[in-house]
Design a protein around this motif. Structure first.
Motif, PDB file in Angstrom:
ATOM      1  N   ILE A  17       9.264 -16.685  -6.171  1.00  0.00           N
ATOM      2  CA  ILE A  17      10.537 -17.152  -5.624  1.00  0.00           C
ATOM      3  C   ILE A  17      10.504 -16.980  -4.110  1.00  0.00           C
ATOM      4  O   ILE A  17      10.203 -15.897  -3.603  1.00  0.00           O
ATOM      5  CB  ILE A  17      11.725 -16.371  -6.220  1.00  0.00           C
ATOM      6  CG1 ILE A  17      11.757 -16.529  -7.741  1.00  0.00           C
ATOM      7  CG2 ILE A  17      13.041 -16.836  -5.621  1.00  0.00           C
ATOM      8  CD1 ILE A  17      12.829 -15.712  -8.411  1.00  0.00           C
ATOM      9  N   THR A  18      10.812 -18.037  -3.396  1.00  0.00           N
ATOM     10  CA  THR A  18      10.866 -17.996  -1.935  1.00  0.00           C
ATOM     11  C   THR A  18      12.300 -17.697  -1.509  1.00  0.00           C
ATOM     12  O   THR A  18      13.224 -18.470  -1.805  1.00  0.00           O
ATOM     13  CB  THR A  18      10.396 -19.327  -1.339  1.00  0.00           C
ATOM     14  OG1 THR A  18       9.066 -19.596  -1.788  1.00  0.00           O
ATOM     15  CG2 THR A  18      10.416 -19.278   0.170  1.00  0.00           C
TER      16      THR A  18
ATOM     17  N   PRO B 221      17.550 -19.024  -2.159  1.00  0.00           N
ATOM     18  CA  PRO B 221      18.234 -17.778  -2.517  1.00  0.00           C
ATOM     19  C   PRO B 221      18.132 -16.756  -1.401  1.00  0.00           C
ATOM     20  O   PRO B 221      17.133 -16.689  -0.677  1.00  0.00           O
ATOM     21  CB  PRO B 221      17.491 -17.327  -3.780  1.00  0.00           C
ATOM     22  CG  PRO B 221      16.178 -18.030  -3.738  1.00  0.00           C
ATOM     23  CD  PRO B 221      16.415 -19.332  -3.055  1.00  0.00           C
ATOM     24  N   LEU B 222      19.186 -15.985  -1.251  1.00  0.00           N
ATOM     25  CA  LEU B 222      19.300 -15.032  -0.153  1.00  0.00           C
ATOM     26  C   LEU B 222      18.916 -13.634  -0.635  1.00  0.00           C
ATOM     27  O   LEU B 222      19.357 -13.195  -1.697  1.00  0.00           O
ATOM     28  CB  LEU B 222      20.734 -15.024   0.389  1.00  0.00           C
ATOM     29  CG  LEU B 222      21.029 -14.038   1.512  1.00  0.00           C
ATOM     30  CD1 LEU B 222      20.227 -14.375   2.755  1.00  0.00           C
ATOM     31  CD2 LEU B 222      22.520 -14.028   1.821  1.00  0.00           C
ATOM     32  N   LYS B 223      18.085 -12.965   0.183  1.00  0.00           N
ATOM     33  CA  LYS B 223      17.690 -11.587  -0.116  1.00  0.00           C
ATOM     34  C   LYS B 223      17.959 -10.739   1.116  1.00  0.00           C
ATOM     35  O   LYS B 223      17.595 -11.110   2.236  1.00  0.00           O
ATOM     36  CB  LYS B 223      16.218 -11.507  -0.496  1.00  0.00           C
ATOM     37  CG  LYS B 223      15.788 -10.119  -0.950  1.00  0.00           C
ATOM     38  CD  LYS B 223      14.368 -10.122  -1.489  1.00  0.00           C
ATOM     39  CE  LYS B 223      13.985  -8.749  -2.028  1.00  0.00           C
ATOM     40  NZ  LYS B 223      12.629  -8.748  -2.618  1.00  0.00           N
ATOM     41  N   VAL B 224      18.592  -9.580   0.892  1.00  0.00           N
ATOM     42  CA  VAL B 224      18.955  -8.673   1.977  1.00  0.00           C
ATOM     43  C   VAL B 224      17.949  -7.537   2.007  1.00  0.00           C
ATOM     44  O   VAL B 224      17.719  -6.873   0.991  1.00  0.00           O
ATOM     45  CB  VAL B 224      20.388  -8.145   1.804  1.00  0.00           C
ATOM     46  CG1 VAL B 224      20.759  -7.225   2.953  1.00  0.00           C
ATOM     47  CG2 VAL B 224      21.371  -9.309   1.717  1.00  0.00           C
ATOM     48  N   LEU B 225      17.353  -7.318   3.177  1.00  0.00           N
ATOM     49  CA  LEU B 225      16.380  -6.251   3.370  1.00  0.00           C
ATOM     50  C   LEU B 225      17.035  -5.064   4.063  1.00  0.00           C
ATOM     51  O   LEU B 225      18.110  -5.180   4.650  1.00  0.00           O
ATOM     52  CB  LEU B 225      15.190  -6.767   4.184  1.00  0.00           C
ATOM     53  CG  LEU B 225      14.515  -8.045   3.659  1.00  0.00           C
ATOM     54  CD1 LEU B 225      13.335  -8.421   4.534  1.00  0.00           C
ATOM     55  CD2 LEU B 225      14.096  -7.890   2.215  1.00  0.00           C
TER      56      LEU B 225
ATOM     57  N   ASP C 204      21.565 -12.981  -3.539  1.00  0.00           N
ATOM     58  CA  ASP C 204      20.816 -13.136  -4.798  1.00  0.00           C
ATOM     59  C   ASP C 204      19.971 -11.922  -5.113  1.00  0.00           C
ATOM     60  O   ASP C 204      19.645 -11.693  -6.284  1.00  0.00           O
ATOM     61  CB  ASP C 204      19.922 -14.379  -4.721  1.00  0.00           C
ATOM     62  CG  ASP C 204      20.733 -15.657  -4.604  1.00  0.00           C
ATOM     63  OD1 ASP C 204      21.171 -16.168  -5.653  1.00  0.00           O
ATOM     64  OD2 ASP C 204      20.932 -16.133  -3.478  1.00  0.00           O
ATOM     65  N   ALA C 205      19.586 -11.150  -4.094  1.00  0.00           N
ATOM     66  CA  ALA C 205      18.752  -9.973  -4.333  1.00  0.00           C
ATOM     67  C   ALA C 205      18.926  -8.999  -3.174  1.00  0.00           C
ATOM     68  O   ALA C 205      19.240  -9.399  -2.042  1.00  0.00           O
ATOM     69  CB  ALA C 205      17.278 -10.367  -4.492  1.00  0.00           C
TER      70      ALA C 205
END
Length: 240
Positions: free
Chosen positions: A73-74, A119-123, A137-138
């Motif tokens: 997933i990108t 999709p959005l991912k927060v680091l 999303d993650a």
């Protein structure tokens, strides 16, 4: 039929073509190899992957370096430190007394992400000094811990696995008649033949201790009047 009459099917056997036996034979002089060139010489052997001197295909493509994961997933990623800095810079809308709402649309408007279709991912790189309500999303573990430590909420977008009903419409509840088990009622008229069959079965198998006679006597007293012989009919027969 004689042995000399046997011969192979027509066209199944052909004679070998003899080359280099003069121009009159049709395959003389160059013997079908053409004029000059590498393939006309003796000992010519060109491998199948030779492409005339240009870089062949097996050299042009890269070597095997791992594989492409079809389930990969990108994500469009953003760090919590960048979100907090955008809040301090006034790029995100802040309402007094409520946490700052952060999602893909607000992040794109603030210039923190480029593509909101991914999709959005927060680091978790950076620090959080503002109470945030982040919808993504993650999340990484460190990002979730930092958001919650500042009093915010990290909400994961969940895709329902089954269709949902329309808003404001409740699914119909099962009625009491459908929920209650169906009981089959047995009338007295239906139960009487069953009782008579059971009585006859007990009469046919007498017990060894003599209890069968007592049961017969009791059954005779409880016999159905409809099955008993008519006393008036018996007396009329004796008079006749």
């Amino acid at each position: 039929m004689k042995i000399h009459d046997l011969h192979p099917a027509e066209g199944s056997v052909t004679r070998r073509t003899r080359v280099g036996r003069g121009i009159a034979a049709g395959k003389g002089k160059t013997a079908g190899r053409g004029t000059k060139g590498q393939k006309s010489r003796a000992g010519a052997s060109i491998p199948a992957w030779f492409e005339g001197g240009q870089t062949p295909l097996h050299i042009r493509i890269p070597k095997l370096r791992g594989f492409r994961n079809i389930n990969d997933i990108t994500y469009e990623v953003v760090n919590v430190g960048a979100i907090s800095a955008a809040v301090d810079a006034g790029k995100l809308h802040v309402e007094k007394g409520s946490p700052v709402t952060v999602n893909a649309d607000t992040l794109k408007a603030a210039g923190l992400v480029r593509r909101d279709r991914l999709p959005l991912k927060v680091l978790g790189n950076g620090d959080v000094s503002t109470k945030l309500f982040v919808l993504a999303d993650a999340f990484t573990r460190s990002a979730r811990e930092k958001i919650e430590a500042a009093g915010g909420t990290a909400q994961v977008i969940e895709i329902p696995s089954s269709p949902l009903g329309a808003l404001g419409v409740e699914p119909p509840a099962a009625s009491a008649e459908q929920a209650a088990p169906v009981e089959t009622a047995v009338s007295a008229d239906d139960a009487a033949p069953v009782a008579r069959k059971a009585t006859r079965a007990r009469k046919a198998v007498p017990a060894a201790d003599g209890s069968g006679e007592a049961d017969s006597a009791s059954d005779a007293g409880n016999a159905d009047p409809a099955e008993a012989p008519d006393a008036d009919a018996a007396s009329d027969a004796d008079k006749a």
